[in-house]
Scaffold this active site. Sequence first.
Site, short mmCIF file in Angstrom:
data_model
loop_
_atom_site.label_atom_id
_atom_site.label_comp_id
_atom_site.label_asym_id
_atom_site.label_seq_id
_atom_site.Cartn_x
_atom_site.Cartn_y
_atom_site.Cartn_z
CB ALA A 65 24.69 74.26 47.89
CD GLU A 114 28.90 76.95 41.46
OE1 GLU A 114 28.64 78.01 40.86
OE2 GLU A 114 28.22 76.52 42.41
CD GLU A 134 24.23 74.72 40.11
OE1 GLU A 134 25.13 74.76 40.96
OE2 GLU A 134 24.36 74.13 39.02
#
Length: 254
Positions: A65, A114, A134
């Site tokens: 991301a 993901e 993460e």
Amino acid sequence: MYQDLLFEIKGRIAVITINKPASLNALNKYVITELSEALTAANNDEQIRVIILTGSGEKAFVAGADIKEFADFDSQQAESLAREGQNKLFNKVENLSKPVIAAINGFALGGGLELAMSCHLRFASTNARLGLPEVTLGLIPGYGGTQRLPQLVGKGIANELIFSAEMVSAERAYEIGLVNRVYDSEELLDKTIEFAEKIARNSPLAIARAIEAVNCSNSREGFDKEIRFFGELFELKDKQEGVAAFLEKRKPNF
């Protein structure tokens, strides 16, 4: 048509490419929105039977991301980001009525992995590296990673990968069941399209119900749905054609 995507139709296959090589195809809200729109278009096109998701270049499928987008968020903003992303894209991919194959060409990290896990199948190039980093940011996966990874590889290995933030090779990903197949980089897309064409020859009505039934395989209602769908298909045209073709010793024309 799209700012950060390429949308190509190859026969009955749609190939959607995230086209942001300078940022290693990082996900942000805009890319997620475009992907959602492209997937809706492909799902609504009766000529398209299978969808392939991939990234531009040879370095990354999706490297993660866009951290700059949420670096200053508070908890409420972060929850909204995760919920909106899951509903708009990740859950949508998993529940599409047409099979979605991730062609993982390079890094698939964080939100990229993901996204790949939300697809129905995952094919990887030999240079692919997959992981959920993460916890190195003081976070956990927010786009379904803690839920889909255990379903694919088991709880123990999922904990190992999430807690350590370790990247795994394509070969290791294949060993643990995270990816279905591994190909050399230069043949990944061609091999993925070749497999997609096999799927495209089969009954789209049956495949749509198979997707929904498999998605319920971890719930109590899974067996009931399988039985109901099995019965429903007996009333539909694809079953009539499939059985007739079998009895007439020819290939079905779905």
